[in-house]
Design an enzyme around this catalytic site. Structure first.
Site, short mmCIF file in Angstrom:
data_model
loop_
_atom_site.label_atom_id
_atom_site.label_comp_id
_atom_site.label_asym_id
_atom_site.label_seq_id
_atom_site.Cartn_x
_atom_site.Cartn_y
_atom_site.Cartn_z
N GLU A 33 0.57 -1.07 -0.11
CA GLU A 33 0.08 -0.06 0.70
C GLU A 33 1.09 1.35 0.03
OE1 GLU A 33 -2.83 0.07 -0.60
OE2 GLU A 33 -3.67 -2.47 0.01
N TYR A 116 -6.59 6.25 3.83
CA TYR A 116 -7.19 5.68 2.86
C TYR A 116 -6.04 4.12 3.24
CZ TYR A 116 -5.76 2.50 -0.87
OH TYR A 116 -5.07 1.30 -1.76
N ASP A 134 -9.52 5.64 -2.90
CA ASP A 134 -8.25 6.67 -3.60
C ASP A 134 -8.84 7.62 -4.84
OD1 ASP A 134 -9.96 3.86 -5.09
OD2 ASP A 134 -7.36 3.67 -5.48
#
Length: 349
Positions: A33, A116, A134
């Site tokens: 991520e 996020y 996102d």
DNA sequence: AAAACGGGGTG
DNA sequence: CACCCAGTTTT
């Protein structure tokens, strides 16, 4: 079929085979991520493989020197991600015995992790019902529901998060989160999406209103500023040079570079020669200054355009903090510098 | 709320 | 050239 079920069904038949989809290990999901923030899968993938290979666990990462982490990150940009990744690895190892926090509330406290990323990790690794928002999600939702709130406003952030949270599949939040992002990346693309083949083309508001190209709405970006960079490549007869670590606040923090003279306007050889001549560490020394690139290299970043000249300084000998030219590739450097190093063949010196 | 923070890719 | 990318932090 409703929105959520359609997205999940689309995902089941269209998802890419990606390495981080084969694990729910929080270390690896976290790593993926961070790498994928503001970065396309295609660009981030080799970096993910390299990190997993060199640092298989959070303990390996925590025990590495920051320079090595930055070196592996070299070329990916937004280097605060690498510094924060490393700092957070050390924090989790030292404070939590290496055990990754397992709730959104605790995950978002970590350096380098915002709404996020906390949502992604909490849902994928721990099945927490928290929706990711996102760039893909903004695009899909703004189009499907015809929402023209600017996505880069605080109002937009709240509005889209709230909507995504309503839509998320409560039984399998991880599946929905990954599905809507993949849908945004491969089906509901920024430019020229193939709406003919879209499973939602009967209910998409933007499509029926012919507003696909107008959504999402984003407020204007500021124009990049011009800067003039002059790098000094010292070369001694015993093949030493000078490399400095960038300290302070700006770009490329903790990366290395050749000594830099930044000016408001382009500078000529005579002026530069006078500046260098006045350096105390060059007192009474002879050197020869020459310009490597007659045309400036224009390195474009989001907020700056760097008009760059590389100046070669041949000199007999230097005392102090020099490094052998042969070791130059051990240091993490910006792409602008590594491009120069590749192009300027030090072996010929 | 706005600006800073990288580099690569697309149309 | 403008815009986008599995955003976050600082000002």
């Amino acid at each position: 079929m409703n929105f959520t079920k359609s997205i999940i069904y689309w995902y089941s038949t269209n998802k890419r085979d990606l390495p981080w989809r084969k694990t729910v290990n929080p270390y690896k999901i976290w790593l993926s991520e961070i790498i994928l923030q503001q970065t396309q899968v295609k660009q981030g993938l080799p970096y993910y493989e390299a990190f997993v290979s060199k640092y298989p666990t959070i303990f390996h990462l925590a025990n590495a020197p920051e320079n090595n982490v930055l070196k592996l990150w070299q070329g990916l940009g937004y280097y605060s991600r690498a510094r924060n990744l490393h700092a957070t690895a050390k924090h989790i190892v030292n404070e939590f015995n290496g055990v990754f926090p397992n709730t959104y509330k605790d995950i978002i406290k970590l350096k380098g992790i915002g709404d996020y990323t906390a949502s992604a990790i909490a849902s994928i690794c721990f099945n927490e019902v928290t929706a990711v928002v996102d760039g893909n999600v903004y695009r899909v939702l703004s189009r499907y529901f015809n929402i023209d709130t600017p996505i880069n406003s605080s109002k937009g952030a709240k509005e889209f998060k709230s909507l995504a949270q309503e839509l998320i599949n409560k039984k399998d939040p991880a599946l929905f989160n990954q599905a809507i992002m993949e849908f945004g990346a491969k089906q509901c693309k920024p430019k020229n999406p193939d709406c003919n083949s879209c499973p939602l083309n009967n209910s998409c508001l933007a499509l029926s209103l012919k507003k696909i190209d107008a959504l999402p709405v984003k407020t204007k970006a500021v124009k990049a500023k011009k800067k003039y960079f002059n790098f000094l490549i010292y070369i001694t007869k015993d093949n030493q040079t000078i490399l400095e670590k960038r300290e302070g606040k700006g770009i490329w923090q903790n990366l290395h570079q050749f000594p830099l003279i930044e000016t408001k306007k382009p500078i000529n050889a005579k002026t530069l020669n006078d500046v260098i001549k006045s350096y105390t560490f060059l007192k009474n020394k002879k050197f020869q200054l020459s310009l490597y690139n007659s045309q400036p290299v224009i390195h474009k970043l989001s907020h700056q355009h760097l008009y760059t000249k590389f100046w070669i300084i041949n000199i007999d000998k230097l005392e102090g903090n020099t490094i052998p030219i042969t070791k130059i590739k051990n240091y993490p450097v910006p792409v602008l510098i590594s491009n120069f190093i590749e192009s300027f063949n030090f072996n010929l010196v």
